[in-house]
Design an enzyme around this catalytic site. Structure first.
Site, PDB file in Angstrom:
ATOM      1  N   ALA A  23       1.456   4.108  15.428  1.00 29.49           N
ATOM      2  CA  ALA A  23       1.733   3.482  16.727  1.00 29.49           C
ATOM      3  C   ALA A  23       1.534   1.973  16.651  1.00 29.49           C
ATOM      4  O   ALA A  23       2.293   1.210  17.265  1.00 29.49           O
ATOM      5  CB  ALA A  23       0.852   4.087  17.816  1.00 29.49           C
ATOM      6  N   GLY A  26       4.508   0.632  14.895  1.00 26.52           N
ATOM      7  CA  GLY A  26       5.657   0.910  15.749  1.00 26.52           C
ATOM      8  C   GLY A  26       5.724   0.014  16.966  1.00 26.52           C
ATOM      9  O   GLY A  26       6.811  -0.355  17.421  1.00 26.52           O
ATOM     10  N   ASP A  27       4.578  -0.361  17.498  1.00 30.06           N
ATOM     11  CA  ASP A  27       4.521  -1.290  18.629  1.00 30.06           C
ATOM     12  C   ASP A  27       5.178  -2.607  18.243  1.00 30.06           C
ATOM     13  O   ASP A  27       5.986  -3.152  18.994  1.00 30.06           O
ATOM     14  CB  ASP A  27       3.064  -1.494  19.048  1.00 30.06           C
ATOM     15  CG  ASP A  27       2.899  -2.519  20.148  1.00 30.06           C
ATOM     16  OD1 ASP A  27       3.530  -2.353  21.211  1.00 30.06           O
ATOM     17  OD2 ASP A  27       2.139  -3.487  19.952  1.00 30.06           O
ATOM     18  N   ALA A  28       4.857  -3.102  17.065  1.00 36.96           N
ATOM     19  CA  ALA A  28       5.431  -4.370  16.602  1.00 36.96           C
ATOM     20  C   ALA A  28       6.928  -4.236  16.331  1.00 36.96           C
ATOM     21  O   ALA A  28       7.716  -5.124  16.684  1.00 36.96           O
ATOM     22  CB  ALA A  28       4.706  -4.841  15.345  1.00 36.96           C
ATOM     23  N   GLU A  31       8.730  -4.030  19.678  1.00 38.21           N
ATOM     24  CA  GLU A  31       8.775  -5.337  20.347  1.00 38.21           C
ATOM     25  C   GLU A  31       9.763  -6.269  19.661  1.00 38.21           C
ATOM     26  O   GLU A  31      10.493  -7.010  20.324  1.00 38.21           O
ATOM     27  CB  GLU A  31       7.394  -5.991  20.417  1.00 38.21           C
ATOM     28  CG  GLU A  31       7.451  -7.302  21.178  1.00 38.21           C
ATOM     29  CD  GLU A  31       6.124  -7.802  21.693  1.00 38.21           C
ATOM     30  OE1 GLU A  31       6.130  -8.922  22.241  1.00 38.21           O
ATOM     31  OE2 GLU A  31       5.109  -7.103  21.571  1.00 38.21           O
TER      32      GLU A  31
END
Length: 133
Positions: A23, A26-28, A31
Site C-alpha cells: 500500500a 501503491g500510494d505513491a 498519486e
C-alpha cells in the site's frame, strides 16, 4: 544498479512484501498517475493541479474508484486488493469511513503489487477505467 522505475518482481517476491508495504508504494504510484493525468490534460493552474490531485487521492474517492475497477480485476488482482482491504490499519482519516479507508488501502495495495511486478501496462488500463467519464 537497480532500475527502480522498471522493477520486475515475480509473484513470490511481491507476496513477500507486507500488505502495508504494498500500500505504501501503491500510494505513491497512484498519486503519480493522478498527477500525470492532470498535467497531461493541460488546462490547470498550479493551484488547481494541487486541489484536483488532493481530490483524486483522498480515501473516499479512491474507494469509489476501487468499486469502479473491481469487475475488471483478475483473481490474482482481487487477492492483492483483498490483502490491502483487510490489512490492519490503525486509524482512518476523519474524512473517510473505515470501509472507505479499507477500500482505498486495497486499491493502493493492488497498484503497489502491479508496479513491483513491472505490470505498468495493466496499471494504465485500470487507471483508464478510473478516469473514464
Amino acid at each position: 544498479m537497480e532500475n527502480y522505475f522498471a522493477l520486475q518482481f515475480d509473484e513470490k517476491q511481491v507476496n513477500a512484501v507486507s500488505n502495508l508495504g504494498l500500500a505504501h508504494i501503491g500510494d505513491a504510484v497512484y498519486e503519480l498517475l493522478c498527477r500525470s493525468y492532470l498535467c497531461c490534460k493541460g488546462d490547470k493552474t498550479v493551484k488547481n493541479l494541487h486541489k484536483d490531485s488532493v481530490a483524486m487521492v483522498k480515501a473516499p474517492t479512491q474507494a469509489k474508484y476501487a468499486d469502479k475497477i473491481l469487475p475488471y480485476l483478475t483473481e490474482q488482482e482481487k487477492d492483492w486488493f483483498r490483502r490491502g482491504k483487510n490489512a490492519h490499519t490503525h486509524a482512518a482519516p476523519k474524512s473517510a469511513t473505515p470501509q472507505e479507508y479499507a477500500k482505498a488501502t486495497g486499491l493502493e495495495t493492488l497498484f503497489g503489487a502491479l508496479y513491483l511486478s513491472g505490470r505498468t501496462d495493466r496499471l494504465n488500463e485500470l487507471f483508464a477505467i478510473i478516469t473514464k467519464e
